[in-house]
Design a protein around this motif. Sequence first.
Motif, PDB file in Angstrom:
ATOM      1  N   VAL A   1       1.077   3.948  -3.162  1.00 58.50           N
ATOM      2  CA  VAL A   1       0.604   5.332  -3.026  1.00 58.50           C
ATOM      3  C   VAL A   1       1.714   6.313  -3.393  1.00 58.50           C
ATOM      4  CG1 VAL A   1      -0.170   7.079  -1.383  1.00 58.50           C
ATOM      5  CG2 VAL A   1      -1.188   4.793  -1.345  1.00 58.50           C
TER       6      VAL A   1
ATOM      7  N   TRP B   1       0.804  -1.218   0.000  1.00 55.59           N
ATOM      8  CA  TRP B   1       0.000   0.000   0.000  1.00 55.59           C
ATOM      9  C   TRP B   1       0.840   1.273   0.000  1.00 55.59           C
ATOM     10  CZ3 TRP B   1      -3.396  -2.371   4.431  1.00 55.59           C
ATOM     11  CH2 TRP B   1      -4.194  -3.374   3.888  1.00 55.59           C
TER      12      TRP B   1
ATOM     13  N   PHE C   1      -5.986   5.897 -10.203  1.00 50.18           N
ATOM     14  CA  PHE C   1      -5.155   5.126  -9.277  1.00 50.18           C
ATOM     15  C   PHE C   1      -5.945   3.968  -8.674  1.00 50.18           C
ATOM     16  CE2 PHE C   1      -3.933   4.509  -4.786  1.00 50.18           C
ATOM     17  CZ  PHE C   1      -2.643   4.028  -4.958  1.00 50.18           C
TER      18      PHE C   1
ATOM     19  N   LEU D   1      -7.013  10.341  -8.955  1.00 46.41           N
ATOM     20  CA  LEU D   1      -7.324   9.449  -7.849  1.00 46.41           C
ATOM     21  C   LEU D   1      -8.161   8.267  -8.332  1.00 46.41           C
ATOM     22  CD1 LEU D   1      -7.187   8.845  -4.838  1.00 46.41           C
ATOM     23  CD2 LEU D   1      -9.197  10.295  -4.505  1.00 46.41           C
TER      24      LEU D   1
ATOM     25  N   GLY E   1      -3.097   1.129  -8.476  1.00 44.62           N
ATOM     26  CA  GLY E   1      -3.337   1.274  -7.048  1.00 44.62           C
ATOM     27  C   GLY E   1      -4.317   0.240  -6.540  1.00 44.62           C
TER      28      GLY E   1
ATOM     29  N   LEU F   1       0.761   7.402  -7.095  1.00 36.52           N
ATOM     30  CA  LEU F   1      -0.193   8.491  -6.882  1.00 36.52           C
ATOM     31  C   LEU F   1       0.511   9.796  -6.528  1.00 36.52           C
ATOM     32  CD1 LEU F   1      -3.122   9.420  -6.727  1.00 36.52           C
ATOM     33  CD2 LEU F   1      -3.127   8.768  -4.295  1.00 36.52           C
TER      34      LEU F   1
END
Length: 374
Positions: free
Chosen positions: A259, A255, A300, A297, A305, A263
């Motif tokens: 990120v 994670w 992602f 977002l 993501g 991102l």
Amino acid sequence: MEIRVIPGIIAVAIGFLLATLLLVPYIIWSYRRRGEIGLGHAVLGLGVLVYAVALWTYTLLPLPADLDAQWCAKFATTLQLHPLRFVAEAQKYPHDSVAALLRNPEIQGFLFNIALFVPLGMFARHVFHRGVLPTVIIGFLTSLLIECTQLTGNWFLFPCSYRLFDVDDLLSNTLGAVIGVALAPVLHLVPGQRVSAPPDQPRKVTVRRRWLGMALDVAAVSLLGATIVVVVAVLAEGRYNIDQHPLMLALASAWAPAVLLLLVIPLLGDGGTIGQRIVLLRPAGRGGGKPPVWRMLIRFLAGSGGYFGLLGWGLVNEWGELLAAGLLVVSGLAAWFSKGHRGLSGAIAGLRLADARTRVAGDPTGKVSVEERQ
């Protein structure tokens, strides 16, 4: 036969290992140098790596296991400074037919030393664009370096020389480089060497670039995640085992790296992920520029993501890995079949994918806009 084959096998194995380690730097360099990879250039680059290792394996291996003063006094080699002495040595063996000559170890050694340096001449001339005379000089100096390495016991790493400094090797190696110069045009036959456009000119977005960018993203996150886990394990010094805490392991290995790399860095840059930036791709909003944060977002979460999110969840629930694998397959197929190869995440987020060398309409560089190219 074994003495000829084993060093070759070692060279191929080490060459492929080096190619794996240098793959990402090579991709970055190639896109900046040529604007694309080019399969032919990659094949030739691999050939250069394998050949460079082969020079080492064939001229310096096997290394002696135990070189002491007693061994050196009995077996240490000396200088052989008589040109073409191999001819006289060859006459000690049967030489009354072509077959006998080909079985002659002196003839075999001389021909092998020629063949060993033919690739050097070809690569120096074709890959590195050296002139004829510089290529021949490179061949001679490379051979001289090898012979001096052998003479000095690998530059005094060993107490004496375990291989012979032979002037005939210098002659045969240099002759091999000359033959390599003559054969260099053969390398033009390797397909995939033609560069389609100048390095700074935008190219069409292809599924191969998309897949390569996706693979580089997965590799980057996986590598950073593995590094974080190792660092935590080292710093904890056995006091804390992160493997026994699934949520912490998911955070550290999947994670957090996802990120950061997929991102945060895109938001700070032009919107492209690590992999996309390497292959010179970027997401484009409706105006052709950098997409708004909310679309980034969504992209992602629907793409890489989401994949790493599910992969991290798989450390807690067995369905996570299965769903992650399914999303990876669907994303790969969507990158192939979707319009402009924007993929699943691009379609859901309402984004297109553009070459990073394109500019928005009205840009002072004068390059065409994304809309004008698509």
